[in-house]
Write an enzyme that holds these catalytic residues in place. Structure first.
Site, PDB file in Angstrom:
ATOM      1  N   ASP A 117       0.822  -1.207   0.000  1.00 23.08           N
ATOM      2  CA  ASP A 117       0.000   0.000   0.000  1.00 23.08           C
ATOM      3  C   ASP A 117       0.861   1.263   0.000  1.00 23.08           C
ATOM      4  O   ASP A 117       0.537   2.258  -0.655  1.00 23.08           O
ATOM      5  CB  ASP A 117      -0.908   0.034   1.239  1.00 23.08           C
ATOM      6  CG  ASP A 117      -1.947  -1.079   1.200  1.00 23.08           C
ATOM      7  OD1 ASP A 117      -1.922  -1.866   0.222  1.00 23.08           O
ATOM      8  OD2 ASP A 117      -2.759  -1.165   2.135  1.00 23.08           O
ATOM      9  N   ALA A 118       1.951   1.206   0.765  1.00 28.29           N
ATOM     10  CA  ALA A 118       2.805   2.397   0.895  1.00 28.29           C
ATOM     11  C   ALA A 118       3.393   2.795  -0.456  1.00 28.29           C
ATOM     12  O   ALA A 118       3.557   3.977  -0.758  1.00 28.29           O
ATOM     13  CB  ALA A 118       3.924   2.136   1.887  1.00 28.29           C
ATOM     14  N   GLU A 119       3.686   1.786  -1.272  1.00 28.72           N
ATOM     15  CA  GLU A 119       4.260   2.068  -2.583  1.00 28.72           C
ATOM     16  C   GLU A 119       3.187   2.696  -3.478  1.00 28.72           C
ATOM     17  O   GLU A 119       3.447   3.636  -4.238  1.00 28.72           O
ATOM     18  CB  GLU A 119       4.785   0.763  -3.202  1.00 28.72           C
ATOM     19  CG  GLU A 119       5.363   0.886  -4.604  1.00 28.72           C
ATOM     20  CD  GLU A 119       6.531   1.855  -4.706  1.00 28.72           C
ATOM     21  OE1 GLU A 119       7.104   2.233  -3.652  1.00 28.72           O
ATOM     22  OE2 GLU A 119       6.867   2.266  -5.838  1.00 28.72           O
ATOM     23  N   TYR A 120       1.962   2.192  -3.350  1.00 34.26           N
ATOM     24  CA  TYR A 120       0.860   2.790  -4.101  1.00 34.26           C
ATOM     25  C   TYR A 120       0.701   4.256  -3.685  1.00 34.26           C
ATOM     26  O   TYR A 120       0.580   5.151  -4.528  1.00 34.26           O
ATOM     27  CB  TYR A 120      -0.441   2.016  -3.845  1.00 34.26           C
ATOM     28  CG  TYR A 120      -1.606   2.535  -4.658  1.00 34.26           C
ATOM     29  CD1 TYR A 120      -1.858   2.049  -5.939  1.00 34.26           C
ATOM     30  CD2 TYR A 120      -2.436   3.539  -4.157  1.00 34.26           C
ATOM     31  CE1 TYR A 120      -2.911   2.538  -6.704  1.00 34.26           C
ATOM     32  CE2 TYR A 120      -3.483   4.038  -4.908  1.00 34.26           C
ATOM     33  CZ  TYR A 120      -3.720   3.540  -6.184  1.00 34.26           C
ATOM     34  OH  TYR A 120      -4.745   4.035  -6.936  1.00 34.26           O
ATOM     35  N   LYS A 163     -28.194 -12.451  -8.538  1.00 40.95           N
ATOM     36  CA  LYS A 163     -28.977 -11.218  -8.477  1.00 40.95           C
ATOM     37  C   LYS A 163     -28.509 -10.466  -7.236  1.00 40.95           C
ATOM     38  O   LYS A 163     -28.850 -10.814  -6.109  1.00 40.95           O
ATOM     39  CB  LYS A 163     -30.475 -11.517  -8.402  1.00 40.95           C
ATOM     40  CG  LYS A 163     -31.302 -10.240  -8.494  1.00 40.95           C
ATOM     41  CD  LYS A 163     -32.754 -10.535  -8.789  1.00 40.95           C
ATOM     42  CE  LYS A 163     -33.530  -9.276  -9.116  1.00 40.95           C
ATOM     43  NZ  LYS A 163     -33.430  -8.212  -8.114  1.00 40.95           N
ATOM     44  N   LYS A 207     -30.298 -15.585 -18.123  1.00 44.03           N
ATOM     45  CA  LYS A 207     -30.427 -14.801 -19.352  1.00 44.03           C
ATOM     46  C   LYS A 207     -30.147 -15.716 -20.540  1.00 44.03           C
ATOM     47  O   LYS A 207     -29.197 -16.500 -20.491  1.00 44.03           O
ATOM     48  CB  LYS A 207     -29.406 -13.645 -19.355  1.00 44.03           C
ATOM     49  CG  LYS A 207     -29.655 -12.645 -18.232  1.00 44.03           C
ATOM     50  CD  LYS A 207     -28.547 -11.622 -18.088  1.00 44.03           C
ATOM     51  CE  LYS A 207     -28.868 -10.685 -16.928  1.00 44.03           C
ATOM     52  NZ  LYS A 207     -27.764  -9.775 -16.602  1.00 44.03           N
TER      53      LYS A 207
HETATM   54  S1  IVH Z   1     -30.153  -7.603 -15.595  1.00 42.80           S
HETATM   55  C1  IVH Z   1     -32.544  -6.263 -18.944  1.00 42.80           C
HETATM   56  N1  IVH Z   1     -28.625  -8.845 -13.899  1.00 42.80           N
HETATM   57  O1  IVH Z   1     -32.262  -6.483 -10.450  1.00 42.80           O
HETATM   58  C2  IVH Z   1     -32.162  -6.837 -17.663  1.00 42.80           C
HETATM   59  N2  IVH Z   1     -30.147  -7.234 -13.041  1.00 42.80           N
HETATM   60  O2  IVH Z   1     -35.158  -5.796 -12.090  1.00 42.80           O
HETATM   61  C3  IVH Z   1     -31.786  -5.817 -16.700  1.00 42.80           C
HETATM   62  N3  IVH Z   1     -29.992  -6.928 -10.611  1.00 42.80           N
HETATM   63  O3  IVH Z   1     -32.728  -3.293 -10.396  1.00 42.80           O
HETATM   64  C4  IVH Z   1     -31.276  -6.283 -15.421  1.00 42.80           C
HETATM   65  N4  IVH Z   1     -28.398  -8.382 -10.269  1.00 42.80           N
HETATM   66  O4  IVH Z   1     -30.280  -3.739 -10.472  1.00 42.80           O
HETATM   67  C5  IVH Z   1     -29.591  -7.934 -14.037  1.00 42.80           C
HETATM   68  N5  IVH Z   1     -27.159 -10.012 -12.511  1.00 42.80           N
HETATM   69  C6  IVH Z   1     -28.125  -9.091 -12.672  1.00 42.80           C
HETATM   70  C7  IVH Z   1     -28.659  -8.382 -11.579  1.00 42.80           C
HETATM   71  C8  IVH Z   1     -29.678  -7.463 -11.800  1.00 42.80           C
HETATM   72  C9  IVH Z   1     -29.183  -7.506  -9.695  1.00 42.80           C
HETATM   73  C10 IVH Z   1     -31.029  -5.925 -10.277  1.00 42.80           C
HETATM   74  C11 IVH Z   1     -30.998  -4.712 -11.147  1.00 42.80           C
HETATM   75  C12 IVH Z   1     -32.417  -4.305 -11.290  1.00 42.80           C
HETATM   76  C13 IVH Z   1     -33.168  -5.517 -10.895  1.00 42.80           C
HETATM   77  C14 IVH Z   1     -33.846  -6.073 -12.108  1.00 42.80           C
END
Ligand code: IVH
Length: 723
Positions: free
Chosen positions: A48-51, A136, A315
């Protein structure tokens, strides 16, 4: 690609001849590199000190040449002014939310997969759809706008169309790169979306700091993070430990977006953005590599993660398929959140009870209107202690947030809503233990109230029995958690002496107890009766009397009656016994039932050798005081622990290795290299008989026995040493 990209840290040696502009660029490059290692990879390469040194060098250079200051300079993280409010930001691409599947276990993932397949018009026998599965995060969504690789704006989600400009606060988050790491030209516009959150350990530390400063604490990491992001004073925001994970995109210009979501996250990670490693690519919903397996695996580890999550997100991995699926109102059809049971819920306090724990600690517990939280129905939640209760201002009738995370006991995190209109009396701790009626005390400097009932208090019996039975106390082999629970719950054993009245018949009659095991317990009980005063004293479980203090007391007073009768002043004359310990011993033996327990144990046949009080038996007058001994090999009758205890009781120290400062080496069978070392250093070597002679009263170094013949002591050392 520059050399630094290939080989790690940027070259640090800027020739003195370099122009200030070159020097500044070089320092900035180094600082970006090391900040990424530190904040994102959690794997710093320099101290850290170097940073700090590099940082200060850049600050000095920029102070001398203000024209060299760039917005992406690491010195410019905390630069904003205190604001009156936040400016609105219209999102170039709306920030959507995701549909939530609240179904439990398999069905959430399966329903989503089925819907995707249907909407894509896939036939029954079509191959599995590929999904990116991630966490999430429980924080708040942020859009980071990079233009030509430089962070120019950060905005909250707001209503999805329009958020607030929180750039100056977001810049203070060390994990967020002010400049993207890219080989070649940076994208003209790259909006990265993700979650700002607070780690649990950072949250705890922040609350601790708030408490110490008398400031208000936060109920959970999410609220703390949200508060920090919307803090008008960036100086305060900078002191709130925030973190970030990227999970998606907003507007993009001049960048070839990878064809899959998982590929996109890899690319963002490679640009220096924090991307959570807890993610996978799943094929379909079921099967070992399906969404269901991911949901379950993460669900099991949820509480071990360093931050809060409220579910997982699935997704569709292919961006092409995502485009085909499109959106319904504000939600994409290609993503879904699959939640876990909420760990926090609102409910009402119906009463406040006192629970007495195994150590005598009195815990105020809120009796709640039943509420389903963390996957179970909760009716009680801990308030920890009187001070927490007062700090949180919890009173009967309040609406509170209850939290239950995993196996952790449910707790009341805080009260919601306005202060009560009607007068509700403040909660008070009882003066007597609700279980046994003994006096309740709170020692100075401590937050917990405790029952002084000790061995007599039913709530403390189990703990007392386990403590007494442990190896370092009288040692009752086989008397573990389960058996103690059974014995106490069945009412067979209420006090320590009752252990010795058990007998084979009663033990064998217990559930799941084989005759042979019952006999083993009987034998172990019998064996435990022959003990030593320090072990017995320690086994009583007097608060603050650990093994070392028990030894000191035994050595000083020589007998249990003298200890039970000693005044605080007399106790204070014992080496290492201070006022807190002395008072605790006195309080313990002031309870008549604790003295009775000692009597009954003696009557049951528990014995130990006693000696005359050696009030002056301070360190110097003991046979082995000031002597260091080393034990090696197996002694014919003494276990290593016993030998050690005897040596320590005689004022000696037992060390783990032989040196010139070792006074004696006690060697048994199969002594190895320690014996060899002793011989080479000329340290006297004794066998068990030699040790016992040393310990005999009156023995001291002047007439210590002649060193034993090592060949006798250690069997055939020449052989053993060859091992
Ligand atoms: S994707 C189009 N991925 O959850 C899709 N959202 O309603 C948009 N969130 O408020 C969101 N982790 O902040 C996505 N891995 C994740 C997430 C995430 C948390 C939250 C996001 C949003 C809510 C989605």
């Amino acid at each position: 690609m520059s050399q630094s990209d290939l080989f790690g840290a940027p070259a640090s040696g800027t020739p003195d001849a370099a122009s200030p502009a070159q020097q500044a660029a070089n320092l900035r490059e180094q600082l970006h590199f090391h900040a990424h290692r530190y904040y994102v990879l959690d794997d710093p390469q320099i101290p850290d000190a170097e940073y700090d040194r590099l940082f200060q060098a850049l600050q000095a250079l920029e102070a001398a040449h203000p024209e060299l200051r760039t917005p992406d300079s690491p010195t410019q993280r905390v630069l904003g002014k205190v604001l009156d409010g936040f400016m609105p930001v219209r999102h170039a691409v709306p920030m959507l939310s995701i549909r939530t599947e609240t179904d439990t276990q398999a069905s959430g993932a399966e329903a989503f997969d089925a819907r995707v397949r249907r909407e894509l018009g896939l036939p029954e026998d079509a191959p599995q759809v590929e999904y990116a599965a991630e966490l999430k995060f429980d924080g708040l969504a942020i859009n980071l706008r990079y233009e030509s690789g430089v962070l120019v704006q950060a905005a909250t989600r707001g209503d999805g169309e329009q958020g607030e400009d929180v750039t100056q606060n977001i810049r203070t988050i060390g994990q967020i790169p002010l400049k993207l790491k890219v080989a070649g030209a940076a994208p003209e516009v790259l909006e990265v979306r993700g979650e700002v959150y607070m780690r649990r350990d950072d949250f705890e530390a922040l609350n601790e700091r708030q408490r110490q400063q008398g400031d208000k604490t936060f109920v959970n990491p999410r609220n703390a993070a949200a508060g920090a992001v919307r803090q008008l004073d960036p100086g305060i925001a900078a002191r709130r430990p925030l973190s970030f994970f990227a999970y998606g995109l907003g507007e993009v210009k001049g960048w070839d977006v990878p064809p899959t979501h998982s590929g996109l996250l890899d690319a963002l990670r490679d640009m220096g953005l924090p991307v959570c490693a807890e993610r996978t690519v799943a094929q379909g919903a079921s099967g070992p590599n399906g969404l269901v397996a991911f949901h379950q695996a993460i669900g099991q580890r949820r509480d071990q993660l360093p931050f809060d999550i409220d579910g997982v997100v699935y997704k569709v991995n292919s961006r092409e398929l995502q485009e085909r699926l499109g959106f319904v109102t504000r939600e994409p059809r290609w993503a879904v959140a699959h939640k876990y049971p909420a760990q926090e819920q609102l409910t009402q306090v119906e009463g406040i009870d006192i629970q007495v724990g195994r150590t005598g600690k009195l815990t105020p517990v809120a009796r709640l209107k039943p509420v389903f939280v963390g996957g179970v129905t909760v009716t009680n939640a801990t308030l920890h202690n009187l001070f927490e209760l007062r700090r949180k201002r919890v009173r009967v009738g309040d609406t509170v947030i209850v939290r239950r995370a995993g196996d952790v006991i449910p707790e009341v995190v805080g009260v919601v809503g306005e202060a009560r209109a009607s007068y509700v009396p403040n909660f008070r701790m009882p003066a007597h233990c609700p279980v046994c009626g003994s006096t309740v005390v709170r020692e100075r400097g401590e937050v917990d109230h405790r029952c002084t009932g000790g061995l007599f208090c039913a709530a403390q019996r189990k703990q007392a029995l386990l403590h007494f039975a442990q190896r370092r106390a009288v040692e009752i082999e086989g008397l573990g958690d389960k058996l103690v629970d059974q014995l106490v719950d069945s009412g067979l054993v209420r006090t320590l002496p009752e252990l010795y009245k058990l007998g084979l018949a009663k033990l064998a009659a217990l559930d799941r107890m084989a005759d042979k095991s019952a006999q083993n317990i009987v034998n172990a009980l019998e064996k435990s009766k022959t003990t030593t005063l320090p072990r017995f004293l320690f086994g009583l479980g007097i608060r603050h009397v650990g093994e070392a203090t028990a030894k000191d007391l035994a050595r000083h007073f020589g007998g249990i009656d003298r200890i039970m009768d000693a005044s605080v002043d007399q106790l204070l004359t014992v080496r290492d016994v201070g006022p807190v310990v002395a008072q605790s011993i006195r309080t313990f033996f002031d309870q008549a039932h604790n003295r009775e327990v000692v009597e009954q144990l003696r009557a049951a046949g528990v014995t130990w050798p006693e000696h005359e009080p050696s009030a002056e038996a301070d360190a110097a007058s003991l046979p082995l005081s000031g002597k260091t001994l080393v034990l090696t090999g197996t002694l014919p009758t003494l276990s290593r622990e016993d030998a050690k205890a005897m040596i320590e009781a005689a004022g000696g120290k037992v060390a783990g290795s032989v040196s010139k400062k070792t006074h004696y080496v006690i060697a048994g069978e199969e002594a190895g290299s320690k014996l060899e070392k002793a011989q080479s250093l000329g340290v006297p070597v004794l066998d068990e008989a030699g040790l016992l002679a040393l310990l005999a009263p009156g023995a001291d170094s002047a007439d210590s026995p002649a060193p034993a013949d090592p060949a006798d002591a250690a069997g055939t050392p020449s052989q053993a040493d060859q091992n």
